[in-house]
Design a protein around this motif. Structure first.
Motif, short mmCIF file in Angstrom:
data_model
loop_
_atom_site.label_atom_id
_atom_site.label_comp_id
_atom_site.label_asym_id
_atom_site.label_seq_id
_atom_site.Cartn_x
_atom_site.Cartn_y
_atom_site.Cartn_z
N SER A 27 0.83 -1.21 0.00
CA SER A 27 0.00 0.00 0.00
C SER A 27 0.86 1.26 0.00
O SER A 27 1.91 1.33 0.65
CB SER A 27 -0.91 0.02 1.23
OG SER A 27 -1.57 1.27 1.35
N MET A 28 0.40 2.29 -0.71
CA MET A 28 1.05 3.60 -0.70
C MET A 28 1.12 4.19 0.71
O MET A 28 1.98 5.03 0.99
CB MET A 28 0.29 4.58 -1.59
CG MET A 28 0.41 4.34 -3.07
SD MET A 28 -0.51 5.62 -3.97
CE MET A 28 -0.42 4.96 -5.64
N THR A 88 -3.84 11.98 4.64
CA THR A 88 -2.92 11.17 3.83
C THR A 88 -3.63 9.96 3.23
O THR A 88 -3.30 9.53 2.13
CB THR A 88 -1.70 10.72 4.67
OG1 THR A 88 -2.14 10.13 5.89
CG2 THR A 88 -0.79 11.87 4.98
N VAL A 89 -4.62 9.43 3.93
CA VAL A 89 -5.43 8.34 3.37
C VAL A 89 -6.16 8.83 2.12
O VAL A 89 -6.21 8.15 1.09
CB VAL A 89 -6.43 7.78 4.41
CG1 VAL A 89 -7.34 6.73 3.76
CG2 VAL A 89 -5.70 7.18 5.60
N TYR A 90 -6.70 10.05 2.20
CA TYR A 90 -7.40 10.62 1.05
C TYR A 90 -6.44 10.83 -0.12
O TYR A 90 -6.78 10.52 -1.28
CB TYR A 90 -8.05 11.95 1.44
CG TYR A 90 -8.71 12.67 0.29
CD1 TYR A 90 -9.88 12.16 -0.29
CD2 TYR A 90 -8.16 13.83 -0.24
CE1 TYR A 90 -10.49 12.81 -1.34
CE2 TYR A 90 -8.76 14.49 -1.29
CZ TYR A 90 -9.93 13.97 -1.84
OH TYR A 90 -10.52 14.62 -2.91
N GLU A 91 -5.25 11.32 0.16
CA GLU A 91 -4.27 11.53 -0.91
C GLU A 91 -3.95 10.22 -1.62
O GLU A 91 -3.82 10.17 -2.85
CB GLU A 91 -3.00 12.16 -0.33
CG GLU A 91 -3.18 13.61 0.10
CD GLU A 91 -2.00 14.15 0.90
OE1 GLU A 91 -1.06 13.36 1.16
OE2 GLU A 91 -2.02 15.34 1.26
N ALA A 110 -5.90 7.54 -1.68
CA ALA A 110 -7.12 7.09 -2.37
C ALA A 110 -7.27 7.78 -3.71
O ALA A 110 -7.67 7.16 -4.71
CB ALA A 110 -8.34 7.34 -1.49
N MET A 111 -6.91 9.06 -3.76
CA MET A 111 -6.99 9.81 -5.02
C MET A 111 -5.99 9.28 -6.05
O MET A 111 -6.19 9.42 -7.25
CB MET A 111 -6.74 11.30 -4.76
CG MET A 111 -7.89 12.01 -4.05
SD MET A 111 -9.42 12.01 -5.05
CE MET A 111 -8.94 13.16 -6.36
N LYS A 112 -4.92 8.65 -5.56
CA LYS A 112 -3.94 8.02 -6.46
C LYS A 112 -4.28 6.55 -6.73
O LYS A 112 -3.46 5.78 -7.22
CB LYS A 112 -2.54 8.11 -5.83
CG LYS A 112 -2.04 9.56 -5.71
CD LYS A 112 -0.71 9.60 -4.95
CE LYS A 112 -0.25 11.05 -4.75
NZ LYS A 112 0.96 11.14 -3.88
N ILE A 148 -8.49 3.23 -0.41
CA ILE A 148 -9.91 3.22 -0.80
C ILE A 148 -10.69 2.28 0.13
O ILE A 148 -11.81 2.59 0.55
CB ILE A 148 -10.05 2.79 -2.27
CG1 ILE A 148 -9.48 3.90 -3.17
CG2 ILE A 148 -11.52 2.50 -2.62
CD1 ILE A 148 -9.35 3.50 -4.63
N GLU A 149 -10.07 1.14 0.48
CA GLU A 149 -10.73 0.19 1.39
C GLU A 149 -10.90 0.77 2.79
O GLU A 149 -11.90 0.49 3.47
CB GLU A 149 -9.93 -1.12 1.44
CG GLU A 149 -10.42 -2.14 2.45
CD GLU A 149 -11.86 -2.60 2.24
OE1 GLU A 149 -12.43 -3.19 3.19
OE2 GLU A 149 -12.43 -2.38 1.15
#
Length: 322
Positions: free
Chosen positions: A212-213, A226-229, A231-233, A239-240
């Motif tokens: 995972s990133m 940072t989770v959103y960043e 997810a956008m990538k 996303i999960e």
């Protein structure tokens, strides 16, 4: 009262947080005419805090005093009791015990003062100035560091017999589940759907998926942003994280819908910046867990209030609630 007179009526809205306090002068149209802030945690005594607040607000009141009439003061604060005008045993405020806050404010400012908790204030602000204008039955859920809520039924805020109704964030969504870092309860909505809960979920999931990133970030930089960043990538683990969060939120919302049959549920706070990453699974799992009579009736919408001013607007709405 004429329309001209009404346009001159203003209120002072005060939102007290554990670290900062926001305040502003608001008119009937929901326009914040002037605003400011001060540190809450800089004052060990509540009397010193109120004195400092008065010194900050007085120039504003003098500025508008000749052309405006102050109807009162509305205060949103943790553990605020609407009926008694008190702030009671607030764990994140420097003043301990039961504080007669409305009484102290009225003595200092010479204006009637009403208090409630910050999430209730947000619900009133949404009803007067935001997306819930014209609605008589809705639930406001604030998704931030914690999860707050305000319940409007038949056009009135639900306070309960003691003034503390509406703590939906502390309802149990997974019995025996994640232990809450503050209350010690196991499996509350706040433990999963808050920004804090998202951080916990992300750290757990990234440990299970080294690819995972999220693993590119140091431990102390893992948060909902940072989770959103990631997810956008299109990182599937990020996303999960949001999908799982949305599921827990949606399951809880189904219970809330069947409790009060609202027209809408309004979501507010930093977490909703995740948008459809969290909204779509929340809607899916809400509908999936509803009885057929409730399905496809309840709108799930984001707040329309400007995040920077929402707390002030909500607090000021207390003055005109009745």
């Amino acid at each position: 009262m004429s329309l001209i007179d009404l346009s001159k009526q203003v209120a002072l809205g005060v939102d007290i947080g554990g670290t900062n306090t926001k305040f502003g002068i608001v008119n009937h149209r929901g326009e914040v005419l002037d605003k400011g802030n001060l540190r809450t945690d800089a004052y060990d005594k509540v009397e010193d805090f109120i004195d400092a607040l008065y010194e900050h607000v007085r120039p504003m009141m003098e500025k508008y005093g000749t052309e405006a009439h102050f109807d009162g003061i509305g205060v949103g604060a943790p553990n605020a009791n609407y009926y008694k005008g008190t702030i009671e045993l607030a764990p994140n405020l420097p003043w301990k015990g039961v504080i007669p806050f409305a009484e102290l404010m009225t003595a200092k400012f010479g204006l009637p003062c009403t208090v409630t908790n910050d999430a209730n204030a947000a619900a009133l602000g949404e009803m007067l100035f935001g997306a819930a204008r014209g609605m008589k039955d809705f639930i406001m859920i604030t998704l931030g560091t914690g999860v707050g809520s305000g319940i409007i039924a038949n056009g009135s805020l639900i306070y309960g017999h003691d003034g503390f109704a509406g703590e939906l964030g502390h309802t149990i969504v997974k019995p025996g589940g994640r232990k809450h870092w503050s209350t010690g309860s196991e499996g509350s909505l706040e433990a999963y759907a808050s920004a804090t809960g998202i951080t916990i979920t992300a750290k757990k999931m990234r440990a299970e998926f080294p690819e995972s990133m999220l693993n590119q970030y140091p431990e102390d930089e893992i948060n909902s942003k940072t989770v959103y960043e990631c997810a956008m990538k299109e990182d599937p683990i990020a996303i999960e994280v949001f999908r799982y969060t949305g599921q827990k939120l949606g399951e809880a919302l189904a219970n809330f819908v069947m409790f009060s049959s609202p027209e809408a549920i309004l979501l507010f706070g930093g977490v909703i910046k995740a948008g459809d990453f969290i909204l779509k699974p929340a809607k899916l799992h809400m509908e999936r867990n509803l009885l057929p009579i409730f399905r496809n009736k309840v709108k799930l919408v984001f707040s329309e209030l400007d995040e920077a001013d929402a707390a002030i607007l909500g607090a000021s709405a207390l003055v005109w609630e009745k």
